[in-house]
Design an enzyme around this catalytic site. Structure first.
Site, PDB file in Angstrom:
ATOM      1  N   SER A  41      34.252  73.257  41.139  1.00 54.84           N
ATOM      2  CA  SER A  41      33.882  73.595  42.517  1.00 54.84           C
ATOM      3  C   SER A  41      35.034  74.131  43.357  1.00 54.84           C
ATOM      4  O   SER A  41      34.802  74.618  44.456  1.00 54.84           O
ATOM      5  CB  SER A  41      33.285  72.357  43.201  1.00 54.84           C
ATOM      6  OG  SER A  41      34.153  71.254  43.055  1.00 54.84           O
ATOM      7  N   ARG A  42      36.233  74.024  42.865  1.00 56.31           N
ATOM      8  CA  ARG A  42      37.389  74.516  43.638  1.00 56.31           C
ATOM      9  C   ARG A  42      38.621  74.559  42.759  1.00 56.31           C
ATOM     10  O   ARG A  42      38.552  74.235  41.561  1.00 56.31           O
ATOM     11  CB  ARG A  42      37.650  73.669  44.887  1.00 56.31           C
ATOM     12  CG  ARG A  42      37.656  72.164  44.651  1.00 56.31           C
ATOM     13  CD  ARG A  42      37.322  71.421  45.947  1.00 56.31           C
ATOM     14  NE  ARG A  42      36.919  70.052  45.685  1.00 56.31           N
ATOM     15  CZ  ARG A  42      37.739  68.997  45.697  1.00 56.31           C
ATOM     16  NH1 ARG A  42      39.016  69.169  45.973  1.00 56.31           N
ATOM     17  NH2 ARG A  42      37.295  67.791  45.447  1.00 56.31           N
ATOM     18  N   VAL A  72      31.749  63.037  35.856  1.00 59.29           N
ATOM     19  CA  VAL A  72      32.210  63.144  34.456  1.00 59.29           C
ATOM     20  C   VAL A  72      32.579  61.798  33.849  1.00 59.29           C
ATOM     21  O   VAL A  72      32.782  61.709  32.646  1.00 59.29           O
ATOM     22  CB  VAL A  72      33.416  64.102  34.314  1.00 59.29           C
ATOM     23  CG1 VAL A  72      33.000  65.545  34.486  1.00 59.29           C
ATOM     24  CG2 VAL A  72      34.565  63.718  35.232  1.00 59.29           C
ATOM     25  N   TYR A  79      48.310  57.720  37.647  1.00 64.04           N
ATOM     26  CA  TYR A  79      47.918  59.107  37.337  1.00 64.04           C
ATOM     27  C   TYR A  79      48.675  59.604  36.101  1.00 64.04           C
ATOM     28  O   TYR A  79      48.070  60.169  35.181  1.00 64.04           O
ATOM     29  CB  TYR A  79      48.217  59.980  38.556  1.00 64.04           C
ATOM     30  CG  TYR A  79      47.907  61.453  38.410  1.00 64.04           C
ATOM     31  CD1 TYR A  79      46.590  61.919  38.455  1.00 64.04           C
ATOM     32  CD2 TYR A  79      48.933  62.394  38.264  1.00 64.04           C
ATOM     33  CE1 TYR A  79      46.307  63.277  38.349  1.00 64.04           C
ATOM     34  CE2 TYR A  79      48.653  63.747  38.161  1.00 64.04           C
ATOM     35  CZ  TYR A  79      47.338  64.184  38.208  1.00 64.04           C
ATOM     36  OH  TYR A  79      47.063  65.531  38.102  1.00 64.04           O
ATOM     37  N   ALA A 117      47.320  57.932  32.953  1.00 66.87           N
ATOM     38  CA  ALA A 117      45.988  58.446  32.582  1.00 66.87           C
ATOM     39  C   ALA A 117      46.096  59.853  32.005  1.00 66.87           C
ATOM     40  O   ALA A 117      45.399  60.205  31.045  1.00 66.87           O
ATOM     41  CB  ALA A 117      45.070  58.431  33.802  1.00 66.87           C
ATOM     42  N   LYS A 118      46.970  60.672  32.583  1.00 66.36           N
ATOM     43  CA  LYS A 118      47.138  62.046  32.088  1.00 66.36           C
ATOM     44  C   LYS A 118      47.869  62.057  30.738  1.00 66.36           C
ATOM     45  O   LYS A 118      47.651  62.967  29.924  1.00 66.36           O
ATOM     46  CB  LYS A 118      47.883  62.889  33.120  1.00 66.36           C
ATOM     47  CG  LYS A 118      47.067  63.206  34.369  1.00 66.36           C
ATOM     48  CD  LYS A 118      45.864  64.061  34.049  1.00 66.36           C
ATOM     49  CE  LYS A 118      45.212  64.650  35.288  1.00 66.36           C
ATOM     50  NZ  LYS A 118      44.024  65.469  34.963  1.00 66.36           N
TER      51      LYS A 118
HETATM   52  P1  NAP Z   1      41.055  69.676  43.221  1.00 66.93           P
HETATM   53  O1  NAP Z   1      41.187  70.924  43.989  1.00 66.93           O
HETATM   54  O2  NAP Z   1      41.210  68.376  43.890  1.00 66.93           O
HETATM   55  O3  NAP Z   1      39.641  69.712  42.438  1.00 66.93           O
HETATM   56  C1  NAP Z   1      39.251  68.606  41.670  1.00 66.93           C
HETATM   57  C2  NAP Z   1      37.959  68.950  40.979  1.00 66.93           C
HETATM   58  O4  NAP Z   1      37.576  67.816  40.174  1.00 66.93           O
HETATM   59  C3  NAP Z   1      36.834  69.195  41.946  1.00 66.93           C
HETATM   60  O5  NAP Z   1      36.008  70.225  41.445  1.00 66.93           O
HETATM   61  C4  NAP Z   1      36.085  67.880  41.953  1.00 66.93           C
HETATM   62  O6  NAP Z   1      34.701  67.988  42.235  1.00 66.93           O
HETATM   63  C5  NAP Z   1      36.250  67.476  40.507  1.00 66.93           C
HETATM   64  N1  NAP Z   1      36.016  66.058  40.289  1.00 66.93           N
HETATM   65  C6  NAP Z   1      36.735  65.003  40.744  1.00 66.93           C
HETATM   66  N2  NAP Z   1      36.189  63.851  40.330  1.00 66.93           N
HETATM   67  C7  NAP Z   1      35.098  64.192  39.581  1.00 66.93           C
HETATM   68  C8  NAP Z   1      34.122  63.471  38.888  1.00 66.93           C
HETATM   69  N3  NAP Z   1      34.137  62.118  38.827  1.00 66.93           N
HETATM   70  N4  NAP Z   1      33.134  64.146  38.239  1.00 66.93           N
HETATM   71  C9  NAP Z   1      33.093  65.498  38.273  1.00 66.93           C
HETATM   72  N5  NAP Z   1      34.011  66.253  38.919  1.00 66.93           N
HETATM   73  C10 NAP Z   1      34.984  65.592  39.573  1.00 66.93           C
HETATM   74  O7  NAP Z   1      42.074  69.632  41.999  1.00 66.93           O
HETATM   75  P2  NAP Z   1      42.889  70.750  41.188  1.00 66.93           P
HETATM   76  O8  NAP Z   1      44.254  70.772  41.758  1.00 66.93           O
HETATM   77  O9  NAP Z   1      42.112  71.997  41.054  1.00 66.93           O
HETATM   78  O10 NAP Z   1      43.007  69.961  39.798  1.00 66.93           O
HETATM   79  C11 NAP Z   1      42.320  70.339  38.624  1.00 66.93           C
HETATM   80  C12 NAP Z   1      42.935  69.573  37.468  1.00 66.93           C
HETATM   81  O11 NAP Z   1      44.328  69.906  37.381  1.00 66.93           O
HETATM   82  C13 NAP Z   1      42.878  68.049  37.640  1.00 66.93           C
HETATM   83  O12 NAP Z   1      42.645  67.434  36.408  1.00 66.93           O
HETATM   84  C14 NAP Z   1      44.279  67.706  38.134  1.00 66.93           C
HETATM   85  O13 NAP Z   1      44.616  66.379  37.848  1.00 66.93           O
HETATM   86  C15 NAP Z   1      45.100  68.709  37.371  1.00 66.93           C
HETATM   87  N6  NAP Z   1      46.417  69.012  37.957  1.00 66.93           N
HETATM   88  C16 NAP Z   1      46.527  69.540  39.217  1.00 66.93           C
HETATM   89  C17 NAP Z   1      47.799  69.812  39.725  1.00 66.93           C
HETATM   90  C18 NAP Z   1      48.008  70.394  41.099  1.00 66.93           C
HETATM   91  O14 NAP Z   1      49.163  70.442  41.562  1.00 66.93           O
HETATM   92  N7  NAP Z   1      46.987  70.857  41.778  1.00 66.93           N
HETATM   93  C19 NAP Z   1      48.940  69.543  38.947  1.00 66.93           C
HETATM   94  C20 NAP Z   1      48.781  68.999  37.678  1.00 66.93           C
HETATM   95  C21 NAP Z   1      47.509  68.757  37.190  1.00 66.93           C
HETATM   96  P3  NAP Z   1      34.174  67.943  43.777  1.00 66.93           P
HETATM   97  O15 NAP Z   1      34.742  69.154  44.437  1.00 66.93           O
HETATM   98  O16 NAP Z   1      32.704  67.997  43.684  1.00 66.93           O
HETATM   99  O17 NAP Z   1      34.705  66.684  44.361  1.00 66.93           O
END
Ligand code: NAP
Length: 250
Positions: free
Chosen positions: A16-17, A66, A157, A160-161
Site C-alpha cells: 500500500s505504500r 500477514v 526489530y 526479527a529481521k
Molecule cells: P511502510 O511505509 O511503513 O509500509 C509498511 C507496509 O507494511 C504497509 O503497506 C503496511 O500496510 C504493511 N503492513 C504492516 N503490517 C502488516 C500486516 N500485519 N499485514 C499486512 N501488511 C502489513 O514501510 P517501508 O519502509 O515501505 O518498509 C517495507 C519493508 O522494508 C518492511 O519490511 C521494513 O521493515 C523494511 N525496511 C524498511 C526500511 C526503511 O528505512 N524504510 C529499512 C530497512 C527495512 P498498511 O499500509 O495497510 O498498514
C-alpha cells in the site's frame, strides 16, 4: 524496460505504500499481474492499484494481516482465483517500534516477530508448494541492515529481521532447484517507516552512511526486480544489502 515478468502473477505484501508500492510498480512495468496486499491503509492500496494499472498491468487489491494464518490462506486463494497461481512473492510487509532496551517488553518483542517473521513465514508457506509443483517460483523477502549491524534502539526489530535472513537461507536449500528465494537488507529508505524517526536520528544515520543520503524505495525495487528475474538465475539464499555502504561501518 523489457517485459521480463510477462505472464507472471506477483503477490506483494505491504504493497500500500513505501517500498512495497515501488516494487508493485516495477513488476507491473515488467508485465506481471500484481496482487497488492495491505493491512489497514485501503486508500494507499487503491493508489498502488492505480499506479499498477497505469503501467497496463492487471491488479487485485487484497486485505489480509500477514501474521494471521487464515487471512493469508484466504488472500492467496483470492489471488489465485482472480489472477492465477502465484509465480512471484515479495514478502515485504513490516513494522518497527524503536526504543531503548528499557522500553522493550515481551509484548513489543512478540509484535515484532509476529509481523516481521510470522508475516514472512506464512505467505512463503502458502505459495511454496504450488511453486515447487509447477517447477518455478521466485521469492524475495525484505529484511533490514538492522539484522546485520547492531542497533541499540532496534533490539526486537533487528532480531526479527535476522530471523528472516535465517529462514531464507534454509528455504533456499530446501526449495531448490524449482524455487529461488533471496533477501534484501535495506538501509535507511525514504518511506513512512523512516519518517517515524526524529530528524536528529535521521541526520546521524545519514552522517554514518558513506553515500551521505537516504535511499529511495525505487532503489530497493530495482534490486527486487533483479532477484525476481532470470537475470539472477543462479542466485538463491542470498541477502543483498542496499544501504549506501552503511552496513560496512564498524
Ligand atoms: P511502510 O511505509 O511503513 O509500509 C509498511 C507496509 O507494511 C504497509 O503497506 C503496511 O500496510 C504493511 N503492513 C504492516 N503490517 C502488516 C500486516 N500485519 N499485514 C499486512 N501488511 C502489513 O514501510 P517501508 O519502509 O515501505 O518498509 C517495507 C519493508 O522494508 C518492511 O519490511 C521494513 O521493515 C523494511 N525496511 C524498511 C526500511 C526503511 O528505512 N524504510 C529499512 C530497512 C527495512 P498498511 O499500509 O495497510 O498498514
Amino acid at each position: 524496460m523489457t517485459k521480463e515478468f510477462a505472464g507472471k502473477v506477483a503477490l506483494v505484501t505491504g504493497g500500500s505504500r513505501g517500498i512495497g508500492r515501488a516494487i508493485c510498480r516495477l513488476l507491473a512495468q515488467g508485465g506481471a499481474a500484481v496482487a497488492v496486499n495491505y493491512a489497514n491503509d485501503e486508500n494507499g492500496a487503491k493508489e498502488t492499484k492505480r499506479v499498477v494499472e497505469a503501467e497496463g498491468a492487471k491488479c487485485l487489491v487484497v486485505r489480509a494481516d500477514v501474521s494471521d494464518e487464515g487471512q493469508v490462506a484466504s488472500m492467496v486463494s483470492q489471488v489465485e482465483g482472480a489472477l492465477g497461481p502465484v509465480d512471484i512473492l515479495v514478502a515485504n510487509a513490516g513494522w518497527i517500534q524503536t526504543g531503548t532496551h528499557e522500553e522493550v517488553d515481551f509484548a513489543t518483542w512478540k509484535r515484532h516477530f509476529t509481523i516481521n517473521t510470522d508475516g514472512v513465514f506464512l505467505p512463503v508457506w502458502a505459495v511454496k508448494d504450488g511453486m515447487i509443483a509447477r517447477g518455478d517460483g521466485r521469492i524475495v523477502c525484505i529484511s533490514s541492515i538492522a539484522a546485520l549491524r547492531p542497533r541499540p534502539r532496534q533490539i526486537a526489530y533487528g532480531a526479527a529481521k535476522a530471523a528472516v535472513i535465517g529462514l531464507v537461507r534454509s528455504c533456499a536449500e530446501a526449495f531448490a532447484p524449482q524455487v529461488r528465494i533471496n533477501c534484501i537488507a535495506p538501509g535507511l529508505i525514504e518511506t513512512d517507516m523512516s519518517n517515524t524517526l526524529s530528524p536528529e536520528i535521521r541526520k546521524v544515520m545519514v552522517d554514518q552512511t558513506p553515500m551521505k543520503r537516504i535511499g529511495r524505495p525505487e532503489e530497493i525495487a530495482e534490486l527486487a526486480a533483479f532477484l525476481l528475474s532470470d537475470r539472477s538465475s543462479f542466485t538463491t539464499g542470498q541477502t543483498m544489502v542496499a544501504s549506501g555502504g552503511r552496513v560496512t561501518l564498524p
